[in-house]
Design an enzyme around this catalytic site. Structure first.
Site, PDB file in Angstrom:
ATOM      1  N   SER A   1      -9.595   1.948   2.975  1.00  0.00           N
ATOM      2  CA  SER A   1      -8.708   2.682   2.098  1.00  0.00           C
ATOM      3  C   SER A   1      -7.692   1.802   1.370  1.00  0.00           C
ATOM      4  O   SER A   1      -7.112   2.235   0.383  1.00  0.00           O
ATOM      5  CB  SER A   1      -7.962   3.752   2.903  1.00  0.00           C
ATOM      6  OG  SER A   1      -7.109   3.140   3.861  1.00  0.00           O
TER       7      SER A   1
ATOM      8  N   SER B   1      -9.672  -0.269   7.334  1.00  0.00           N
ATOM      9  CA  SER B   1      -9.138  -0.252   5.965  1.00  0.00           C
ATOM     10  C   SER B   1      -8.443  -1.503   5.462  1.00  0.00           C
ATOM     11  O   SER B   1      -8.101  -1.578   4.286  1.00  0.00           O
ATOM     12  CB  SER B   1      -8.195   0.934   5.787  1.00  0.00           C
ATOM     13  OG  SER B   1      -8.960   2.094   5.596  1.00  0.00           O
TER      14      SER B   1
ATOM     15  N   LYS C   1       0.858  -1.181   0.000  1.00  0.00           N
ATOM     16  CA  LYS C   1       0.000   0.000   0.000  1.00  0.00           C
ATOM     17  C   LYS C   1       0.896   1.233   0.000  1.00  0.00           C
ATOM     18  O   LYS C   1       1.936   1.251   0.681  1.00  0.00           O
ATOM     19  CB  LYS C   1      -0.873  -0.026   1.260  1.00  0.00           C
ATOM     20  CG  LYS C   1      -1.868   1.131   1.349  1.00  0.00           C
ATOM     21  CD  LYS C   1      -2.716   1.013   2.605  1.00  0.00           C
ATOM     22  CE  LYS C   1      -3.782   2.100   2.686  1.00  0.00           C
ATOM     23  NZ  LYS C   1      -4.636   1.948   3.900  1.00  0.00           N
TER      24      LYS C   1
HETATM   25  N1  GLN Z   1     -13.020   4.648   6.612  1.00  0.00           N
HETATM   26  C1  GLN Z   1     -12.258   5.058   7.752  1.00  0.00           C
HETATM   27  C2  GLN Z   1     -11.736   6.435   7.532  1.00  0.00           C
HETATM   28  O1  GLN Z   1     -11.958   6.972   6.513  1.00  0.00           O
HETATM   29  C3  GLN Z   1     -11.134   4.095   8.007  1.00  0.00           C
HETATM   30  C4  GLN Z   1      -9.948   4.299   7.139  1.00  0.00           C
HETATM   31  C5  GLN Z   1      -8.776   3.482   7.557  1.00  0.00           C
HETATM   32  O2  GLN Z   1      -8.911   2.481   8.254  1.00  0.00           O
HETATM   33  N2  GLN Z   1      -7.601   3.914   7.143  1.00  0.00           N
HETATM   34  O3  GLN Z   1     -11.084   7.012   8.359  1.00  0.00           O
END
Ligand code: GLN
Length: 510
Positions: A157, A181, A82
């Site tokens: 994400s 995410s 990532k």
């Molecule tokens: N959807 C959550 C956010 O936007 C989690 C994102 C994540 O785990 N990086 O913060």
């Protein structure tokens, strides 16, 4: 020559590893096929940076190790990272314009550990900008497409990570999970992913979003594949101040995760026809209320029946603050983000505006030009909740509720159950663009993952069925455990995957 995509020929990391050690194919041939596959499916937009020379150099080193008889279980296995893990050689952008040309002088600990284990990196994977999002639509490089149906989001994400594994472009990928995410894109792409206990995997070199929540985790096809990956990246790291010394791994011994996995597998074998006898599965009623789509609910229900057939018992539990996890998380995460992202000031590195009047103007223009809309929104929310006069009302209050959420989970694990199971997401993957006009719609869809992140607990997502109008969009089952039970969770998931084939289904790529 290996066929494309990878999973048409190899259904597991160990079968691929066996082919490499028997010299049926070389790591270099494999890496070249994977690079070709990534190029052939570039329209998925899963990768943001590929550099064949760097990849092939790693493959050659893997081949040398194999030839020297020094290969481990991950030597030669194609992976990708990532784009929030910093890497030497490959650019690291966090899918943001503000870091568009950034190349790190060092590797993140997760990256160097996987490299030491001999994995071959195909490059960097698309994600939501600074890992903020639930659909991978907040990337400066455009959305990633879900390989199961390219009109849909892959989740976020870590959307590029889940899509690349689902499409068979790599055998595994790294992800990060601040509020879901790793689990959420794994669920929406029909692959397996685990977020370990907070503090067990080093955050060194992982671009910070919400530091008290951020945790790295691997995504792969199956629980069995996740074991060596998580085992490799776990462990104490003096370079991360929140890394737990408890996780110090002893040399020449299977790591903590692998050891616990083996132990639980042996217990299951001994239990004969009821391998999961004695396992109490807590099913939180708040995870099955309003907002949960019928197709998702049905797939979860069917999975629970499979676990019961393996000897486990089902316990009705309550996590009463589930709804409060959304406002709590969306105060704490932006507060930490606003502080973490203050380092992008146009002075030391990253984007700098071409024209400005003075230093303050340079910083403000550079940030306005460099950050996308969602990131700016989070910085504003975070700055607001931390400001004088609002700190007590929002930030401090959120910290108090966070403690109560932790207590809810501890009550369940101390008195009622060994693991908790439920959905990862309320629905299958949305169509790209669905939530464009409503920035908080995505936030609500995080309801089943946020509490676990606030509590720092380990949780995994495994595929358990399909839904959607054409019944071709994956559904994920979430399995949550008490602190440090990653090996047990993976053993439980492996038992389920022995009996079902959802994790072996693969999308047909155009
Ligand atoms: N959807 C959550 C956010 O936007 C989690 C994102 C994540 O785990 N990086 O913060």
């Amino acid at each position: 020559m290996a066929k494309l995509p990878l999973h048409t020929e190899f259904d597991s990391i160990s079968s691929l590893s066996a082919a490499l050690s028997s010299r049926a194919l070389s790591a270099r041939e494999l890496a070249q096929s994977a690079l070709d596959a990534a190029q052939a499916h570039a329209s998925l937009n899963a990768f943001v940076h590929i550099d064949p020379e760097l990849t092939l150099a790693q493959a050659d080193r893997a081949d040398q190790r194999i030839a020297a008889g020094q290969a481990g279980p991950l030597t030669g296995i194609p992976v990708a990272h990532k784009d929030v893990f910093v890497t030497q050689g490959w650019r690291t952008t966090a899918a943001s314009k503000i870091l568009a040309n950034y190349v790190s002088p060092f590797d993140a600990t997760v990256v160097s550990k996987l490299q030491l284990a001999g994995t071959v990196s195909l490059g960097k994977l698309n994600c939501d900008e600074f890992a903020m999002g639930s659909g991978n639509e907040n990337s400066a490089f455009g959305p990633v497409l879900n390989p199961w149906n390219t009109r849909h989001v892959p989740g976020g994400s870590s959307g590029g990570s889940a899509a690349a594994v689902a499409a068979g472009l790599v055998m595994a990928a790294t992800g990060t999970d601040t509020g879901g995410s790793v689990r959420q894109p794994a669920a929406l792409c029909g692959v397996s992913g685990i977020k370990p206990t907070y503090g067990t995997v080093s955050r060194y070199g992982m671009i910070a979003y919400g530091s008290s929540l951020d945790q790295a985790g691997p995504i792969a096809r199956s629980a069995l594949d996740l074991v060596p990956l998580l085992d490799t990246i776990s462990g104490f790291d003096p370079l991360d101040s929140t890394s737990l010394e408890y996780c110090q791994q002893t040399p020449n011994q299977a790591g903590r995760v692998q050891a616990m996995f083996n132990e639980h597998l042996a217990q299951q074998e001994n239990a004969g026809s009821n391998p999961l006898a004695g396992l109490r599965i807590g099913v939180p009623r708040e995870f099955f209320g309003e907002g949960l789509a019928t197709d998702v609910a049905q797939a979860i229900e069917a999975a629970l029946v499979v676990f019961e057939s393996l000897g486990a018992t089902r316990v009705d539990i309550s996590l009463p603050r589930t709804k409060l996890s959304i406002p709590t998380y969306y105060v704490i995460a932006p507060a930490e983000a606003s502080s973490n992202l203050s380092r992008y000031d146009g002075v030391r590195y990253g984007h700098r505006a071409a024209q400005y009047k003075d230093l303050a103007d340079m910083t403000s223009r550079s940030r306005a030009e460099g950050f996308g809309a969602e990131v700016r929104r989070r910085i504003m929310v975070g700055t607001y909740v931390l400001s004088h006069g609002y700190y007590d009302a929002y930030y401090l209050q959120a910290q108090r509720v966070r403690r109560m959420i932790v207590d809810d989970f501890q009550h369940a694990f101390n008195d009622q159950c060994d693991v908790i199971m439920g959905p990862v997401t309320p629905t299958v993957a949305k169509t790209i663009g669905d939530n464009r006009d409503d920035p908080t719609a995505d936030w609500l869809a995080d309801i089943y993952t946020l509490g676990i992140s606030l509590a720092g607990l380990p949780a995994l997502s495994i595929p358990c069925g399909f839904g959607g109008p054409e019944n071709n969009l994956p559904v994920g089952l979430q399995v949550v455990g008490n602190y440090f039970t990653e090996g047990q969770l993976l053993a439980i998931a492996h038992r389920y995957q022995n009996l079902t084939d959802w994790h072996q289904r693969t999308p047909e790529l155009a």
